[in-house]
Every structure is written in structure tokens, then in C-alpha cells.
Write a protein that holds these residues in place. Structure first.
Motif, PDB file in Angstrom:
ATOM      1  N   GLU A  21       0.838  -1.204   0.000  1.00  0.00           N
ATOM      2  CA  GLU A  21       0.000   0.000   0.000  1.00  0.00           C
ATOM      3  C   GLU A  21       0.873   1.255   0.000  1.00  0.00           C
ATOM      4  O   GLU A  21       0.601   2.220  -0.728  1.00  0.00           O
ATOM      5  CB  GLU A  21      -0.924  -0.015   1.220  1.00  0.00           C
ATOM      6  N   THR A  25       1.070   3.945  -3.098  1.00  0.00           N
ATOM      7  CA  THR A  25       0.749   5.356  -2.875  1.00  0.00           C
ATOM      8  C   THR A  25       1.926   6.235  -3.290  1.00  0.00           C
ATOM      9  O   THR A  25       1.748   7.247  -3.967  1.00  0.00           O
ATOM     10  CB  THR A  25       0.385   5.605  -1.398  1.00  0.00           C
ATOM     11  N   SER A  28       2.298   6.915  -6.962  1.00  0.00           N
ATOM     12  CA  SER A  28       1.316   7.798  -7.592  1.00  0.00           C
ATOM     13  C   SER A  28       1.797   9.253  -7.659  1.00  0.00           C
ATOM     14  O   SER A  28       1.135  10.095  -8.261  1.00  0.00           O
ATOM     15  CB  SER A  28      -0.030   7.715  -6.858  1.00  0.00           C
ATOM     16  N   LEU A  80      -1.079   7.950   5.685  1.00  0.00           N
ATOM     17  CA  LEU A  80      -1.253   6.508   5.506  1.00  0.00           C
ATOM     18  C   LEU A  80      -0.662   5.750   6.692  1.00  0.00           C
ATOM     19  O   LEU A  80      -1.289   4.831   7.228  1.00  0.00           O
ATOM     20  CB  LEU A  80      -0.587   6.069   4.197  1.00  0.00           C
TER      21      LEU A  80
END
Length: 87
Positions: A21, A25, A28, A80
Motif C-alpha cells: 500500500e 501510494t 502515484s 497513511l
């Protein structure tokens, strides 16, 4: 360069799913993003690098980014971590 320190409060640390994850992220964003943990510095977009860092519960890490969206990248990754990777 923009950087923030954050503590990993996820019980299992940065294991496979959170590392996946985190790297997804990070990927991106256009900026170069690094994680500093102890003496280690790894590419935040590399799941292998993240897993090899051995980041566990209670670890303090520094998220740093350099590039056009560096502040947004660091803040998104910090959030996050603070939300325990959605676990």
C-alpha cells in the motif's frame, strides 16, 4: 526537499500488505521519495526496499521527497502511516 518524521503504530509494522500500500501510494507521485530508518535509506516506491528495511511496530521513520509534488507526497504517506495503512 520536504520531510516528516512519523512513528509506525501498525502492530505488524511495514509487512507485506502495508508495504504494498505504501509503495503504491508513493508511486502515484512524481517526486523521488525516500524512507530513512536508522542507518537505512530506501526508495519508498520499491516494495522490496521497504520490506528489506525491517520497519517494525514503534519504529520512527523519516519520509522525504524531492520534486514538484513533494509536500503532497510526504503528507499523503504520513497520513497513511498514521491511519495504520487502513488495517
Amino acid at each position: 526537499m520536504y520531510k516528516k518524521e512519523v512513528m509506525v503504530t501498525n502492530q505488524t509494522g511495514l509487512h507485506a500488505r502495508p508495504a504494498s500500500e505504501f509503495s503504491r501510494t508513493a508511486a502515484s507521485f512524481k517526486s523521488d521519495i525516500q524512507i530513512e530508518y536508522g542507518e537505512k535509506r530506501v526508495n519508498a516506491k520499491s516494495i522490496i526496499g521497504l520490506l528489506s528495511a525491517g520497519i517494525s511496530f514503534g519504529s520512527k521513520i523519516v519520509i522525504s521527497a524531492e520534486g514538484e509534488d513533494e509536500q503532497q507526497a510526504v503528507e499523503a504517506l504520513k497520513d497513511l502511516v498514521k491511519t495504520n495503512f487502513g488495517e
